[in-house]
Design an enzyme around this catalytic site. Structure first.
Site, PDB file in Angstrom:
ATOM      1  N   ASP A  29      45.594 -13.040  -4.767  1.00 51.10           N
ATOM      2  CA  ASP A  29      47.044 -12.969  -5.002  1.00 51.10           C
ATOM      3  C   ASP A  29      47.871 -14.017  -4.267  1.00 51.10           C
ATOM      4  O   ASP A  29      49.037 -13.776  -3.948  1.00 51.10           O
ATOM      5  CB  ASP A  29      47.570 -11.573  -4.641  1.00 51.10           C
ATOM      6  CG  ASP A  29      46.961 -10.477  -5.485  1.00 51.10           C
ATOM      7  OD1 ASP A  29      46.217 -10.801  -6.424  1.00 51.10           O
ATOM      8  OD2 ASP A  29      47.210  -9.294  -5.201  1.00 51.10           O
ATOM      9  N   GLY A 149      47.470  -4.904   2.228  1.00 49.78           N
ATOM     10  CA  GLY A 149      47.571  -4.379   0.879  1.00 49.78           C
ATOM     11  C   GLY A 149      46.375  -4.732   0.013  1.00 49.78           C
ATOM     12  O   GLY A 149      45.328  -4.088   0.063  1.00 49.78           O
ATOM     13  N   CYS A 150      46.523  -5.782  -0.776  1.00 48.77           N
ATOM     14  CA  CYS A 150      45.500  -6.109  -1.771  1.00 48.77           C
ATOM     15  C   CYS A 150      44.218  -6.653  -1.158  1.00 48.77           C
ATOM     16  O   CYS A 150      43.143  -6.481  -1.725  1.00 48.77           O
ATOM     17  CB  CYS A 150      46.074  -7.080  -2.797  1.00 48.77           C
ATOM     18  SG  CYS A 150      47.394  -6.324  -3.787  1.00 48.77           S
ATOM     19  N   VAL A 151      44.314  -7.306   0.020  1.00 47.37           N
ATOM     20  CA  VAL A 151      43.090  -7.764   0.673  1.00 47.37           C
ATOM     21  C   VAL A 151      42.276  -6.552   1.129  1.00 47.37           C
ATOM     22  O   VAL A 151      41.070  -6.465   0.891  1.00 47.37           O
ATOM     23  CB  VAL A 151      43.404  -8.692   1.863  1.00 47.37           C
ATOM     24  CG1 VAL A 151      42.134  -9.014   2.637  1.00 47.37           C
ATOM     25  CG2 VAL A 151      44.061  -9.975   1.371  1.00 47.37           C
ATOM     26  N   THR A 154      40.774  -4.644  -1.870  1.00 48.06           N
ATOM     27  CA  THR A 154      39.653  -5.389  -2.443  1.00 48.06           C
ATOM     28  C   THR A 154      38.445  -5.337  -1.524  1.00 48.06           C
ATOM     29  O   THR A 154      37.304  -5.213  -1.981  1.00 48.06           O
ATOM     30  CB  THR A 154      40.061  -6.840  -2.717  1.00 48.06           C
ATOM     31  OG1 THR A 154      41.156  -6.851  -3.645  1.00 48.06           O
ATOM     32  CG2 THR A 154      38.914  -7.656  -3.286  1.00 48.06           C
TER      33      THR A 154
END
Length: 212
Positions: A29, A149-151, A154
Site C-alpha cells: 500500500d 494496519g495493513c502491514v 498481511t
C-alpha cells in the site's frame, strides 16, 4: 516474570525462522496518500519509501519477484464494506483519486505484480497465497504502510498461510512512532522476523552473487 519487557518476551518467544529458500518481496500500500502532506494519511517522512526502493532494487538484482499492493474501491464504495464504513481516510482510495497513485520511484515494472485489495490484509479476498504457492515461494519479505494496519494484517496472514515472514523495519512506516514500534515488537515476538534493511540487502546481495 521479568519486569523488563524485552527480556520477558525473549524468554517466552525469542525464536527466528529465517528468510526462507525462495523469496518474494511484498510492498504493501505504498501510495501517494502516505507521502502527501495534504492527505490525512500523511506520515511526515518518506524514509520508509526510500528504504523500500533500496530493498526493491536489491530484490530485483537477486531475481526475487516483487509484488505491490494497493487499496482500490468502486467509485461508490460498493465493495468497501465495514472497513470503509469505519476508516474515514479510505475515501482517498476510491477509484481514480490521485492519492491512490504510486509515489515517485515506485511505479511498477512490467514484471511486477499488482494485487488490489479492499481490506487490510493482502491475502484477504485476493489470489496472493495461490500465486505465491504457484511460484514456489516459501518466504515473504514485507515492506509498506501502515505498520500497525495493513502491514500487520498481511504479516499475520502470511504466517497463517505457511510462509516464513520477514518484516523490514526501516521499510515500514506509520503516522506515529508509538504504534510503529509497538507493532514491530509484537510481530517479531509472534509472527515474523523483524529485520533491518542492512541485513535484508546483505542477504539479497548474497543471492544475487550466487546467480552470477
Amino acid at each position: 516474570m521479568s519486569d523488563d519487557l524485552s527480556e520477558n518476551y525473549a524468554r517466552a518467544f525469542g525464536r527466528r525462522v529465517g528468510f526462507g529458500d525462495k523469496l518474494a518481496l511484498i510492498v504493501i500500500d505504498m501510495v501517494e496518500a502516505y507521502f502527501n502532506p495534504e492527505c490525512d494519511l500523511y506520515m511526515g517522512s518518506d524514509a520508509s519509501l526510500l528504504s523500500t526502493l533500496r530493498v526493491r532494487e536489491a530484490a530485483r538484482a537477486a531475481g526475487v519477484p516483487v509484488i505491490l499492493t494497493n487499496v482500490v474501491y468502486h467509485p461508490l464504495a460498493l465493495d468497501g464494506g465495514r472497513f470503509f464504513e469505519k476508516s474515514k481516510p479510505l475515501r482517498y482510495f476510491l477509484q481514480g483519486n490521485p492519492m491512490g497513485a504510486w509515489p515517485k520511484g515506485l511505479v511498477p515494472e512490467a514484471d511486477e505484480l499488482i494485487v488490489s485489495k479492499q481490506y487490510p490484509s493482502a491475502f484477504f479476498g485476493t489470489s496472493l497465497a495461490s500465486t505465491l504457492t504457484a511460484m514456489g515461494v516459501d518466504g515473504v519479505m514485507l515492506t509498506g504502510v501502515s505498520t500497525s494496519g495493513c502491514v500487520r494484517a498481511t504479516c499475520v496472514d502470511a504466517m497463517s498461510h505457511g510462509f516464513r515472514t520477514s518484516v523490514i523495519a526501516e521499510a515500514c512506516g506509520d503516522r506515529h512512532p508509538a504504534p510503529h514500534e509497538a507493532n514491530l515488537f509484537d510481530m517479531n515476538a509472534k509472527y515474523a522476523d523483524v529485520v533491518s534493511e542492512a541485513e535484508t540487502i546483505a542477504h539479497l546481495n548474497g543471492l544475487a552473487a550466487k546467480r552470477g
